[in-house]
Design an enzyme around this catalytic site. Structure first.
Site, PDB file in Angstrom:
ATOM      1  N   THR A  95     -33.034  30.132  59.675  1.00  0.00           N
ATOM      2  CA  THR A  95     -32.746  28.734  59.982  1.00  0.00           C
ATOM      3  C   THR A  95     -33.253  28.404  61.386  1.00  0.00           C
ATOM      4  O   THR A  95     -33.919  29.231  62.035  1.00  0.00           O
ATOM      5  CB  THR A  95     -31.246  28.414  59.764  1.00  0.00           C
ATOM      6  OG1 THR A  95     -31.066  27.004  59.900  1.00  0.00           O
ATOM      7  CG2 THR A  95     -30.340  29.132  60.755  1.00  0.00           C
ATOM      8  N   LYS A 102     -37.944  29.064  61.459  1.00  0.00           N
ATOM      9  CA  LYS A 102     -38.604  28.947  60.157  1.00  0.00           C
ATOM     10  C   LYS A 102     -40.135  29.045  60.269  1.00  0.00           C
ATOM     11  O   LYS A 102     -40.804  29.432  59.324  1.00  0.00           O
ATOM     12  CB  LYS A 102     -38.225  27.627  59.493  1.00  0.00           C
ATOM     13  CG  LYS A 102     -36.786  27.602  58.986  1.00  0.00           C
ATOM     14  CD  LYS A 102     -36.495  26.328  58.221  1.00  0.00           C
ATOM     15  CE  LYS A 102     -35.048  26.338  57.777  1.00  0.00           C
ATOM     16  NZ  LYS A 102     -34.686  25.175  56.971  1.00  0.00           N
ATOM     17  N   ASN A 161     -37.872  29.987  54.809  1.00  0.00           N
ATOM     18  CA  ASN A 161     -36.418  30.091  55.033  1.00  0.00           C
ATOM     19  C   ASN A 161     -35.800  31.296  54.342  1.00  0.00           C
ATOM     20  O   ASN A 161     -34.590  31.479  54.408  1.00  0.00           O
ATOM     21  CB  ASN A 161     -35.698  28.802  54.602  1.00  0.00           C
ATOM     22  CG  ASN A 161     -35.600  28.664  53.093  1.00  0.00           C
ATOM     23  OD1 ASN A 161     -36.399  29.238  52.351  1.00  0.00           O
ATOM     24  ND2 ASN A 161     -34.626  27.921  52.626  1.00  0.00           N
ATOM     25  N   GLY A 168     -38.524  11.837  59.886  1.00  0.00           N
ATOM     26  CA  GLY A 168     -38.587  13.123  60.571  1.00  0.00           C
ATOM     27  C   GLY A 168     -39.911  13.820  60.285  1.00  0.00           C
ATOM     28  O   GLY A 168     -40.619  13.478  59.321  1.00  0.00           O
ATOM     29  N   GLY A 178     -39.987  17.444  61.293  1.00  0.00           N
ATOM     30  CA  GLY A 178     -39.666  18.843  61.581  1.00  0.00           C
ATOM     31  C   GLY A 178     -39.688  19.672  60.303  1.00  0.00           C
ATOM     32  O   GLY A 178     -40.297  19.280  59.295  1.00  0.00           O
ATOM     33  N   GLY A 179     -39.000  20.813  60.344  1.00  0.00           N
ATOM     34  CA  GLY A 179     -39.025  21.744  59.207  1.00  0.00           C
ATOM     35  C   GLY A 179     -38.544  21.135  57.906  1.00  0.00           C
ATOM     36  O   GLY A 179     -39.203  21.263  56.862  1.00  0.00           O
ATOM     37  N   THR A 209     -41.702  11.009  67.385  1.00  0.00           N
ATOM     38  CA  THR A 209     -42.934  11.460  68.042  1.00  0.00           C
ATOM     39  C   THR A 209     -44.101  11.258  67.069  1.00  0.00           C
ATOM     40  O   THR A 209     -44.208  11.972  66.060  1.00  0.00           O
ATOM     41  CB  THR A 209     -42.806  12.957  68.422  1.00  0.00           C
ATOM     42  OG1 THR A 209     -41.568  13.133  69.101  1.00  0.00           O
ATOM     43  CG2 THR A 209     -43.949  13.434  69.286  1.00  0.00           C
ATOM     44  N   TYR A 268     -25.702  17.977  55.874  1.00  0.00           N
ATOM     45  CA  TYR A 268     -24.544  18.225  55.000  1.00  0.00           C
ATOM     46  C   TYR A 268     -23.212  18.249  55.767  1.00  0.00           C
ATOM     47  O   TYR A 268     -22.153  18.255  55.155  1.00  0.00           O
ATOM     48  CB  TYR A 268     -24.713  19.508  54.178  1.00  0.00           C
ATOM     49  CG  TYR A 268     -24.918  20.762  54.978  1.00  0.00           C
ATOM     50  CD1 TYR A 268     -23.850  21.480  55.468  1.00  0.00           C
ATOM     51  CD2 TYR A 268     -26.201  21.225  55.237  1.00  0.00           C
ATOM     52  CE1 TYR A 268     -24.044  22.620  56.223  1.00  0.00           C
ATOM     53  CE2 TYR A 268     -26.409  22.365  55.994  1.00  0.00           C
ATOM     54  CZ  TYR A 268     -25.329  23.055  56.476  1.00  0.00           C
ATOM     55  OH  TYR A 268     -25.533  24.188  57.229  1.00  0.00           O
TER      56      TYR A 268
HETATM   57  P1  NAP Z   1     -36.266  20.127  63.421  1.00  0.00           P
HETATM   58  O1  NAP Z   1     -37.438  20.889  62.921  1.00  0.00           O
HETATM   59  O2  NAP Z   1     -35.728  20.418  64.778  1.00  0.00           O
HETATM   60  O3  NAP Z   1     -36.662  18.561  63.368  1.00  0.00           O
HETATM   61  C1  NAP Z   1     -35.794  17.571  63.884  1.00  0.00           C
HETATM   62  C2  NAP Z   1     -36.323  16.172  63.536  1.00  0.00           C
HETATM   63  O4  NAP Z   1     -35.351  15.228  64.009  1.00  0.00           O
HETATM   64  C3  NAP Z   1     -37.646  15.834  64.200  1.00  0.00           C
HETATM   65  O5  NAP Z   1     -38.383  14.991  63.367  1.00  0.00           O
HETATM   66  C4  NAP Z   1     -37.178  15.075  65.466  1.00  0.00           C
HETATM   67  O6  NAP Z   1     -38.116  14.135  65.933  1.00  0.00           O
HETATM   68  C5  NAP Z   1     -35.989  14.322  64.913  1.00  0.00           C
HETATM   69  N1  NAP Z   1     -35.091  13.973  65.997  1.00  0.00           N
HETATM   70  C6  NAP Z   1     -34.285  14.821  66.684  1.00  0.00           C
HETATM   71  N2  NAP Z   1     -33.612  14.147  67.631  1.00  0.00           N
HETATM   72  C7  NAP Z   1     -34.027  12.851  67.549  1.00  0.00           C
HETATM   73  C8  NAP Z   1     -33.702  11.659  68.258  1.00  0.00           C
HETATM   74  N3  NAP Z   1     -32.807  11.679  69.255  1.00  0.00           N
HETATM   75  N4  NAP Z   1     -34.296  10.510  67.897  1.00  0.00           N
HETATM   76  C9  NAP Z   1     -35.186  10.491  66.894  1.00  0.00           C
HETATM   77  N5  NAP Z   1     -35.543  11.568  66.174  1.00  0.00           N
HETATM   78  C10 NAP Z   1     -34.970  12.738  66.506  1.00  0.00           C
HETATM   79  O7  NAP Z   1     -35.022  20.264  62.432  1.00  0.00           O
HETATM   80  P2  NAP Z   1     -35.060  20.514  60.843  1.00  0.00           P
HETATM   81  O8  NAP Z   1     -35.012  21.951  60.539  1.00  0.00           O
HETATM   82  O9  NAP Z   1     -36.173  19.727  60.264  1.00  0.00           O
HETATM   83  O10 NAP Z   1     -33.644  19.903  60.434  1.00  0.00           O
HETATM   84  C11 NAP Z   1     -33.447  18.490  60.371  1.00  0.00           C
HETATM   85  C12 NAP Z   1     -32.148  18.212  59.661  1.00  0.00           C
HETATM   86  O11 NAP Z   1     -32.215  18.666  58.310  1.00  0.00           O
HETATM   87  C13 NAP Z   1     -30.967  18.934  60.292  1.00  0.00           C
HETATM   88  O12 NAP Z   1     -29.920  18.013  60.420  1.00  0.00           O
HETATM   89  C14 NAP Z   1     -30.586  20.008  59.294  1.00  0.00           C
HETATM   90  O13 NAP Z   1     -29.179  20.212  59.254  1.00  0.00           O
HETATM   91  C15 NAP Z   1     -31.041  19.396  57.981  1.00  0.00           C
HETATM   92  N6  NAP Z   1     -31.370  20.452  56.987  1.00  0.00           N
HETATM   93  C16 NAP Z   1     -30.597  20.495  55.866  1.00  0.00           C
HETATM   94  C17 NAP Z   1     -30.860  21.441  54.891  1.00  0.00           C
HETATM   95  C18 NAP Z   1     -29.996  21.473  53.675  1.00  0.00           C
HETATM   96  O14 NAP Z   1     -30.046  22.459  52.937  1.00  0.00           O
HETATM   97  N7  NAP Z   1     -29.241  20.445  53.397  1.00  0.00           N
HETATM   98  C19 NAP Z   1     -31.914  22.368  55.046  1.00  0.00           C
HETATM   99  C20 NAP Z   1     -32.697  22.279  56.210  1.00  0.00           C
HETATM  100  C21 NAP Z   1     -32.408  21.319  57.176  1.00  0.00           C
HETATM  101  P3  NAP Z   1     -39.224  14.536  67.050  1.00  0.00           P
HETATM  102  O15 NAP Z   1     -40.337  15.202  66.285  1.00  0.00           O
HETATM  103  O16 NAP Z   1     -39.578  13.256  67.658  1.00  0.00           O
HETATM  104  O17 NAP Z   1     -38.540  15.485  67.995  1.00  0.00           O
END
Ligand code: NAP
Length: 473
Positions: free
Chosen positions: A282, A286, A307, A346, A348-349, A371, A431
């Protein structure tokens, strides 16, 4: 053995802690220094006698993490009384004390003497030699040392695995948590834990959490296949709860623990010595894990994030089950994405997995991110459009996948001005909390909501199947 540290300021508190945790513990550590403000020595002795569980009596000074305020002479007298009259199984003293005096006394009273060393700054030099020396005096050496990294954990394992005598060796702090859960692999005869809602020492976990991870009450625990989840932070994840339940339900002889990691390479060096068969990955690893994989499934190759990892002879095989975690809840509802417009919030991952998952179901995709550089780059890879997050409200979409971390605080809606309608579907990836502000807004306007928990469960079931298949039953 699982030892519950009793931190009660009163005897009544301690009895309550034991009642709440009795299913999950084998013994207790009576923190005499915590009781002295409210009880006399004679009350504490009576309390110790009535505990009905093997007991370690401990009375620590503030410098060793305790609350004892009296003189050293008084403490010696107090421990002497407990050894002679308290019915205790072990007494714990610090390394600087009169070991010979206590050893003679313990021998006469059938009590085992533990000699402790605490280091709140790191792992002291020559720790292995110190442990051996204490053991050669006929005592049980105990060291609780502070770990700052996964590399420190590897150092602790090297010391622990060379010990061939009864000892207690524990890593304090978040990176020490695996040493508390896999204590026998680190050369310890027992591990300490704290009552629910308390953390008596840095890195203590609760007896219930240990049981949940299969660390108590399971026969042959140490022969079971070991799986883990790596991340930083990682202790908040629901994955240990889910995977251990699934292993139990399927009768798979395996267990699954959280493993805080600050360096992936250092963690990989522990796979073989700790016997880790596979692991979940996580935030933030990743992508970091990818150069270490010898084989990748199509989703990893396409999405560029992994993952799930299974250890095989000669290497590591990587999978991405987040992709299926997005597709399955959509398919289960018979929602067809062919010819629809989908906006992924978004880049990100989670957004990467979501973008590919909806694209492969036939949607026309737009990536919206704070971004723009990242939005543009993901859009190019997937064959999607891209817009700033702030402009999403100027458009309408059939499906919006919320894959930013905004909303985890329970307060922030990434698109507060969006015009929801009953024809729109919102897929929330967060979640916890279950109902984020964006979910609340979508519900109020009659939109269909797919919750983050469904993604968590779908990707988790896929992952569990991969783990289970890797274990020969
Ligand atoms: P990550 O790679 O760190 O990406 C975070 C994303 O959120 C990026 O697009 C970032 O934008 C944006 N962001 C963060 N802070 C922000 C702000 N203040 N204003 C605007 N945009 C913002 O994280 P990730 O792994 O993709 O996870 C994202 C979410 O998905 C998390 O909440 C995680 O819990 C959830 N998730 C859930 C599952 C599930 O099984 N349900 C699995 C994986 C992830 P920038 O690029 O501009 O920084």
């Amino acid at each position: 053995m699982i030892c519950l540290t009793l931190p009660g300021p009163t005897v009544a508190d301690n009895l309550q802690y034991i009642t709440s945790h009795k299913e999950d513990i084998d013994m207790v550590e009576l923190r005499v220094d915590f009781l002295l403000e409210n009880h006399t020595v004679s009350e504490i002795v009576t309390h110790a006698k009535q505990l009905n569980l093997p007991t370690i009596a401990t009375c620590r000074l503030p410098v060793d993490g305790g609350k004892y305020q009296g003189s050293l002479g008084d403490r010696k007298e107090l421990l002497t009384t407990l050894i002679k009259k308290g019915g205790i199984r072990y007494v714990d003293i610090e390394e600087g004390e009169d070991i010979r005096y206590f050893q003679n006394l313990c021998n006469q009273s059938d009590v085992n003497l533990i000699v402790s060393k605490h280091d709140f700054s790191g792992i002291p030099d020559s720790l292995g030699e110190w442990m051996l020396g204490v053991s050669q005096k006929g005592c049980i050496p105990k060291a609780a040392v502070t770990l700052h990294s996964t590399q420190d954990l590897a150092g602790l394992l090297a010391i622990g695995s060379s010990m061939e005598f009864p000892a207690i060796l524990l890593g304090m702090g978040v990176y020490g948590i695996p040493s508390r859960m896999l204590y026998k692999k680190f050369g310890s005869i027992l591990t300490f834990c704290s009552p629910e809602g308390m953390e008596v020492a840095p890195g203590h976990i609760t007896p219930r959490y240990l049981s949940l991870c299969g660390v108590h009450g399971e026969e042959h625990f140490w022969e079971r296949e070991l799986f883990a989840i790596i991340g930083d932070p990682v202790m908040h994840t629901q994955s240990p709860r889910l995977h251990n339940r699934w292993f139990r339900e399927k009768g798979i002889p395996a267990h699954y623990i959280p493993f805080p990691v600050n360096n992936v390479g250092d963690f990989l060096s522990l796979l073989e010595p700790l016997g880790i068969r596979g692991f979940s990955v996580t935030i933030p690893y990743k992508e970091t894990i990818i150069p270490y994989l010898t084989k990748k499934d199509d989703a990893v190759k396409k999405i560029g994030s992994c993952n799930t990892v299974i250890r095989e002879i000669g290497g590591l095989q990587g999978f991405n089950t987040d992709y299926m975690g997005v597709q399955q809840p959509i398919l289960k509802r018979n929602i067809s994405l062919k010819g629809t417009s989908v906006c992924v919030l978004g880049a990100g991952g989670a957004a990467r997995a979501a973008a590919w998952a909806v694209k492969d179901l036939g949607a026309s995709v737009t990536i919206a991110n704070r971004t723009m550089e990242k939005a543009n780059s993901l859009a190019r890879e997937v064959g999607a459009g891209s817009i700033p997050l702030a402009e999403v409200a100027q458009h309408t979409y059939d499906l919006i996948v919320q894959a930013t971390s905004l909303g985890m605080d329970g307060k922030t809606d990434p698109i507060p001005n969006y015009s929801w309608s009953s024809r729109t579907v919102l897929f929330e990836s967060i979640y916890a909390p279950e109902v984020t502000p964006i979910v609340q807004s979508a519900i109020e306007h009659g939109a269909t909501v797919i919750y983050g928990k469904e993604m968590l469960l779908s990707q988790g079931v896929e992952q569990s199947n991969l783990f289970s298949q890797s274990v020969e039953v």
